[in-house]
Design a protein around this motif. Sequence first.
Motif, PDB file in Angstrom:
ATOM      1  N   LEU A   4      -1.710  10.867  -2.195  1.00 49.96           N
ATOM      2  CA  LEU A   4      -1.194  12.053  -2.883  1.00 49.96           C
ATOM      3  C   LEU A   4      -2.288  12.737  -3.688  1.00 49.96           C
ATOM      4  O   LEU A   4      -2.353  13.965  -3.741  1.00 49.96           O
ATOM      5  CB  LEU A   4      -0.033  11.671  -3.808  1.00 49.96           C
ATOM      6  N   ASP A   5      -3.135  11.925  -4.291  1.00 53.04           N
ATOM      7  CA  ASP A   5      -4.247  12.462  -5.073  1.00 53.04           C
ATOM      8  C   ASP A   5      -5.171  13.272  -4.158  1.00 53.04           C
ATOM      9  O   ASP A   5      -5.570  14.397  -4.472  1.00 53.04           O
ATOM     10  CB  ASP A   5      -4.988  11.275  -5.697  1.00 53.04           C
ATOM     11  N   LEU A   6      -5.481  12.695  -2.995  1.00 56.72           N
ATOM     12  CA  LEU A   6      -6.311  13.410  -2.013  1.00 56.72           C
ATOM     13  C   LEU A   6      -5.623  14.693  -1.565  1.00 56.72           C
ATOM     14  O   LEU A   6      -6.253  15.752  -1.460  1.00 56.72           O
ATOM     15  CB  LEU A   6      -6.553  12.521  -0.784  1.00 56.72           C
ATOM     16  N   LYS A  63      -1.638   4.070  -0.900  1.00 57.17           N
ATOM     17  CA  LYS A  63      -2.420   3.918  -2.126  1.00 57.17           C
ATOM     18  C   LYS A  63      -3.148   2.590  -2.036  1.00 57.17           C
ATOM     19  O   LYS A  63      -2.520   1.533  -1.991  1.00 57.17           O
ATOM     20  CB  LYS A  63      -1.475   3.941  -3.329  1.00 57.17           C
ATOM     21  N   ASP A  64      -4.465   2.655  -1.936  1.00 51.70           N
ATOM     22  CA  ASP A  64      -5.277   1.434  -1.832  1.00 51.70           C
ATOM     23  C   ASP A  64      -6.269   1.429  -2.979  1.00 51.70           C
ATOM     24  O   ASP A  64      -7.214   2.210  -3.013  1.00 51.70           O
ATOM     25  CB  ASP A  64      -6.002   1.410  -0.479  1.00 51.70           C
ATOM     26  N   ASP A  65      -6.032   0.530  -3.941  1.00 47.30           N
ATOM     27  CA  ASP A  65      -6.892   0.509  -5.130  1.00 47.30           C
ATOM     28  C   ASP A  65      -8.295  -0.008  -4.818  1.00 47.30           C
ATOM     29  O   ASP A  65      -9.247   0.338  -5.501  1.00 47.30           O
ATOM     30  CB  ASP A  65      -6.238  -0.333  -6.234  1.00 47.30           C
ATOM     31  N   TYR A  82       0.816  -1.217   0.000  1.00 44.98           N
ATOM     32  CA  TYR A  82       0.000   0.000   0.000  1.00 44.98           C
ATOM     33  C   TYR A  82       0.850   1.269   0.000  1.00 44.98           C
ATOM     34  O   TYR A  82       0.317   2.372  -0.008  1.00 44.98           O
ATOM     35  CB  TYR A  82      -0.975  -0.004   1.191  1.00 44.98           C
ATOM     36  N   SER A  83       2.169   1.078   0.030  1.00 41.73           N
ATOM     37  CA  SER A  83       3.091   2.196  -0.224  1.00 41.73           C
ATOM     38  C   SER A  83       4.008   1.748  -1.354  1.00 41.73           C
ATOM     39  O   SER A  83       5.182   1.448  -1.143  1.00 41.73           O
ATOM     40  CB  SER A  83       3.924   2.526   1.026  1.00 41.73           C
ATOM     41  N   PRO A  84       3.452   1.659  -2.568  1.00 42.40           N
ATOM     42  CA  PRO A  84       4.247   1.121  -3.681  1.00 42.40           C
ATOM     43  C   PRO A  84       5.391   2.060  -4.067  1.00 42.40           C
ATOM     44  O   PRO A  84       5.360   3.249  -3.735  1.00 42.40           O
ATOM     45  CB  PRO A  84       3.227   1.005  -4.818  1.00 42.40           C
TER      46      PRO A  84
END
Length: 305
Positions: free
Chosen positions: A95-97, A86-88, A23-25
């Motif tokens: 970052l998007d948020l 990042k959780d799909d 979740y932290s790629p």
Amino acid sequence: MEKSFSHKLPGEHVYKGVLFFGYSPPGALDAVKDLQVREDDVFIVTYPKAGTTWLQEILWLIMHDGDFARATSTPVYLRSPFIEFKDDVLGEDGLDLANKIDSPRVLKTHLQHSFMPMETNKKNCKIVVLFRNPKDVCTSYFHFYRSSSSFGQFKGTWPDFLDMFLAGHVDHGSWFDFTASWWQQRNRDNVYLMYYEHLKENTLAELEKLAQFVGKGQLSTDLLSHIAEHCSFGQMKTNPMTNHLDVYSINSHISPLLRKGEIGDWRTQFTVEQDEIFNRVYAEKLGHLDIPFQYRPTESIGHGH
């Protein structure tokens, strides 16, 4: 010789020498470095399980002048994004948020100093670092590993986890490395170091100092008292906007995200021998820094400080 551990994190990878879960790629960690930092940003920096959610809620309310209406209608992880997460499945991209929310932003991270956005070294943003004594961190992290599928349904024992923690073989890597990296930054003008135990025992006084640091010194004692009450452990545990009971990956029947919030709970977990081992490793890795960690509630020490 490096110890090998059987437990695998989902999507685990080593990035610049540090273990991360999927979740932290790597792409998210690369992108964090290039985050466009705003002058009025406030970063909350903690190692996992050091009181992160608590401080997020406190700081978000301080920065937004006690906007309880929003605080009680929008989950804290949407108001205060976790930048390297990042959780799909959830469609949650930290970052998007972060790029979409209005200023002043309160951004959460568990990253060591060298992984931070490059602009944090140039801009006048504020960085609040929360330390908690490592024995309580380790105990809390063990229960989080057991309860959250994000860590791959950990079925190991407490001694297994303690070994992993001491070796830095956990998500976000070594607590010792994280702590050393931020201790070295503590005298920068825009870095403020807090202790979980002080926040727990002297909440209002700590909130007043924190408000001053982030430029909100004008907030009234009444408002800060209201924030302290709203952010008390009992309130946060029952508040659906902060308790993460809606998050699919956390099995709160095994252990809720907000479990006990106590000082010194490690004493229910560590054996005498484990405590001695921990103390030896700590002395070897960080003993020279003289960080004033507090391992018991003040009243059981017999003197305040």
